[in-house]
Scaffold this active site. Sequence first.
Site, PDB file in Angstrom:
ATOM      1  N   TYR A   1     -30.237  14.890  -2.721  1.00  0.00           N
ATOM      2  CA  TYR A   1     -29.143  14.690  -1.690  1.00  0.00           C
ATOM      3  C   TYR A   1     -29.323  12.956  -1.016  1.00  0.00           C
ATOM      4  O   TYR A   1     -28.382  12.334  -1.245  1.00  0.00           O
ATOM      5  CB  TYR A   1     -29.291  15.345  -0.250  1.00  0.00           C
ATOM      6  CG  TYR A   1     -28.706  14.499   0.828  1.00  0.00           C
ATOM      7  CD1 TYR A   1     -27.484  15.067   1.169  1.00  0.00           C
ATOM      8  CD2 TYR A   1     -29.488  13.971   1.828  1.00  0.00           C
ATOM      9  CE1 TYR A   1     -26.677  14.332   2.136  1.00  0.00           C
ATOM     10  CE2 TYR A   1     -28.974  13.404   2.956  1.00  0.00           C
ATOM     11  CZ  TYR A   1     -27.545  13.696   3.324  1.00  0.00           C
ATOM     12  OH  TYR A   1     -26.926  13.158   4.071  1.00  0.00           O
TER      13      TYR A   1
ATOM     14  N   SER B   1     -27.220   7.657   4.761  1.00  0.00           N
ATOM     15  CA  SER B   1     -28.381   8.226   5.582  1.00  0.00           C
ATOM     16  C   SER B   1     -29.641   7.667   5.502  1.00  0.00           C
ATOM     17  O   SER B   1     -29.992   7.042   4.459  1.00  0.00           O
ATOM     18  CB  SER B   1     -28.271   9.700   4.784  1.00  0.00           C
ATOM     19  OG  SER B   1     -29.650  10.378   5.212  1.00  0.00           O
TER      20      SER B   1
ATOM     21  N   SER C   1     -24.632  18.208   3.005  1.00  0.00           N
ATOM     22  CA  SER C   1     -25.280  17.415   3.749  1.00  0.00           C
ATOM     23  C   SER C   1     -26.611  18.031   3.971  1.00  0.00           C
ATOM     24  O   SER C   1     -27.619  17.526   4.607  1.00  0.00           O
ATOM     25  CB  SER C   1     -24.599  17.093   5.054  1.00  0.00           C
ATOM     26  OG  SER C   1     -24.610  18.118   5.855  1.00  0.00           O
TER      27      SER C   1
ATOM     28  N   GLY D   1     -16.910  19.260  10.085  1.00  0.00           N
ATOM     29  CA  GLY D   1     -18.426  19.364  10.404  1.00  0.00           C
ATOM     30  C   GLY D   1     -18.605  18.810  11.683  1.00  0.00           C
ATOM     31  O   GLY D   1     -17.821  18.454  12.545  1.00  0.00           O
ATOM     32  N   GLN D   2     -19.965  18.544  12.165  1.00  0.00           N
ATOM     33  CA  GLN D   2     -20.460  18.117  13.465  1.00  0.00           C
ATOM     34  C   GLN D   2     -19.612  16.679  13.761  1.00  0.00           C
ATOM     35  O   GLN D   2     -19.037  16.512  14.802  1.00  0.00           O
ATOM     36  CB  GLN D   2     -21.860  17.985  13.316  1.00  0.00           C
ATOM     37  CG  GLN D   2     -22.487  17.334  14.577  1.00  0.00           C
ATOM     38  CD  GLN D   2     -23.932  17.029  14.773  1.00  0.00           C
ATOM     39  OE1 GLN D   2     -24.847  17.823  15.204  1.00  0.00           O
ATOM     40  NE2 GLN D   2     -24.404  16.082  14.011  1.00  0.00           N
ATOM     41  N   ASP D   3     -20.101  15.951  12.891  1.00  0.00           N
ATOM     42  CA  ASP D   3     -19.717  14.202  13.142  1.00  0.00           C
ATOM     43  C   ASP D   3     -18.085  14.201  13.041  1.00  0.00           C
ATOM     44  O   ASP D   3     -17.538  13.545  13.825  1.00  0.00           O
ATOM     45  CB  ASP D   3     -20.169  13.617  12.094  1.00  0.00           C
ATOM     46  CG  ASP D   3     -21.705  13.337  12.303  1.00  0.00           C
ATOM     47  OD1 ASP D   3     -22.339  14.121  13.070  1.00  0.00           O
ATOM     48  OD2 ASP D   3     -22.219  12.330  11.536  1.00  0.00           O
TER      49      ASP D   3
ATOM     50  N   ALA E   1     -19.604  15.716   2.820  1.00  0.00           N
ATOM     51  CA  ALA E   1     -20.653  15.755   1.990  1.00  0.00           C
ATOM     52  C   ALA E   1     -21.208  17.127   1.807  1.00  0.00           C
ATOM     53  O   ALA E   1     -21.067  17.876   2.620  1.00  0.00           O
ATOM     54  CB  ALA E   1     -21.830  14.522   2.190  1.00  0.00           C
TER      55      ALA E   1
ATOM     56  N   GLU F   1     -31.989   9.455   4.745  1.00  0.00           N
ATOM     57  CA  GLU F   1     -32.939  10.085   3.707  1.00  0.00           C
ATOM     58  C   GLU F   1     -33.008   9.070   2.623  1.00  0.00           C
ATOM     59  O   GLU F   1     -33.772   9.503   1.693  1.00  0.00           O
ATOM     60  CB  GLU F   1     -31.893  11.443   3.145  1.00  0.00           C
ATOM     61  CG  GLU F   1     -32.275  12.786   3.933  1.00  0.00           C
ATOM     62  CD  GLU F   1     -33.775  13.214   3.414  1.00  0.00           C
ATOM     63  OE1 GLU F   1     -34.272  13.463   4.266  1.00  0.00           O
ATOM     64  OE2 GLU F   1     -33.885  13.043   2.237  1.00  0.00           O
TER      65      GLU F   1
ATOM     66  N   ARG G   1     -24.163  21.385  15.934  1.00  0.00           N
ATOM     67  CA  ARG G   1     -24.861  20.976  14.552  1.00  0.00           C
ATOM     68  C   ARG G   1     -24.826  22.283  14.072  1.00  0.00           C
ATOM     69  O   ARG G   1     -25.087  23.531  14.638  1.00  0.00           O
ATOM     70  CB  ARG G   1     -26.360  20.715  15.050  1.00  0.00           C
ATOM     71  CG  ARG G   1     -27.274  20.375  13.798  1.00  0.00           C
ATOM     72  CD  ARG G   1     -26.908  19.428  13.097  1.00  0.00           C
ATOM     73  NE  ARG G   1     -27.995  18.320  12.439  1.00  0.00           N
ATOM     74  CZ  ARG G   1     -27.851  17.883  11.535  1.00  0.00           C
ATOM     75  NH1 ARG G   1     -26.871  17.883  10.790  1.00  0.00           N
ATOM     76  NH2 ARG G   1     -29.010  16.915  11.322  1.00  0.00           N
TER      77      ARG G   1
END
Length: 341
Positions: A158, A134, A83, A12-14, A81, A136, A193
Amino acid sequence: MARRALITGITGQDGSYLAEHLLEQGYEVWGLARGQANPRVSRMRRLLADVQVVRGDLLDQGSLISAVERVQPDEVYNLGAISFVPMSWEQAELTAEVTGMGVLRMLEAIRVCSGVSRGGTGAAGQIRFYQASSSEMFGQVSETPQNERTAFHPRSPYGVAKAYGHFLTQNYRESYGMFAVSGILFNHESPRRGAEFVTRKVSLGAARIKLGLATELRLGNLEARRDWGFAGDYVKAMHLMLQAGNPEDYVIGTGRMKSVRELVEAAFNAVGLDWERYVVTDQTLHRPAEVDLLCAEPKKARTQLGWEPRVAFDELVAMMVESDLRLLTDGGDPHEDSSWP
Ligand code: NAP
Ligand code: GDD
């Protein structure tokens, strides 16, 4: 001996930015990768040749125990995840399993492999654990800006799954004395991203229109506001949290909010176009329950970890648009295309 890190979500991105950062710090880096012929694993290997791969899946407890036994990590970063928030309504159970129960399975793998029992510390404390929590979780916010003490009111399956993982991480710290922490990260973006997230959808959209490859960009709610930062800055905070003297949770963000409308304006300005001629709003892209605004108060991270975001919003948008112009001019990468509208 080099310190050893195990990262879930390495494709993933991170995962990619964190791996680069840890390699620069002299770590031996292992990434957990899932699937039989996952095309994102070969892409990751091209980008991060020095990362070693161990197979495993957050849905499979045994595979996580084997991965921890094999790697013998000093630090585990759980970034894996489901995500993408809209997907969590369409596949709520899968999201609960991966994004929520996956945290339990990872913590259990660490607990079992280090022989930790209730109330004990011992060898247990040797593996440090980072959970990718997160903003979120704040959802329908009770105060602005949000800090480590702000109540959670998640608005998506999520967000609910992340809140479970967050509390469980806290619980393993309190129950077993594990060095287990959560970073409550606000939205962070980059040229890497996924194309389904709004910043990348907009940077790709503006670049496509500029190059004559598209004539419009369809978006949902333009009034939503987010605290957007650069992923490369945020992974440094993850690392710092695991170097701290005490295991504690931290909010990570810039403290500044922008609307999706302002994001669109900035991206189209970067290519010299008037966004109002190209952007079409589409009701089908609105969410069943929206998070109207998120804005971090990152004071604790600044004072206790010495962490500061470096890349400002306009710089971030310009970086993403320039990168997408280059990508598309060079023929593009089909893996960058999203299957989401
Ligand atoms: P991302 O690009 O969507 O990456 C998600 C990663 O999870 C991918 O590597 C994916 O691997 C992996 N994954 C999915 N299902 C898995 C499974 N069953 N077992 C093992 N791995 C699995 O996400 P990101 O933006 O890098 O975010 C990293 C973490 O931070 C996520 O947990 C996200 O929820 C959280 N977070 C992100 C932000 C943000 O703004 N970026 C903010 C707060 C928190 P495949 O390639 O195999 O699918
Ligand atoms: N994706 C998307 N696509 N979002 C849109 C669109 C669109 O066409 N139009 C408007 N938006 C709005 C969404 O309704 C939301 O309010 C905002 O743009 C941001 O959407 P995303 O970029 O999809 O991110 P997110 O805030 O839902 O979730 C991201 O940040 C979280 C941290 O706050 C993800 O990275 C999550 O994994 C992360 O936890």
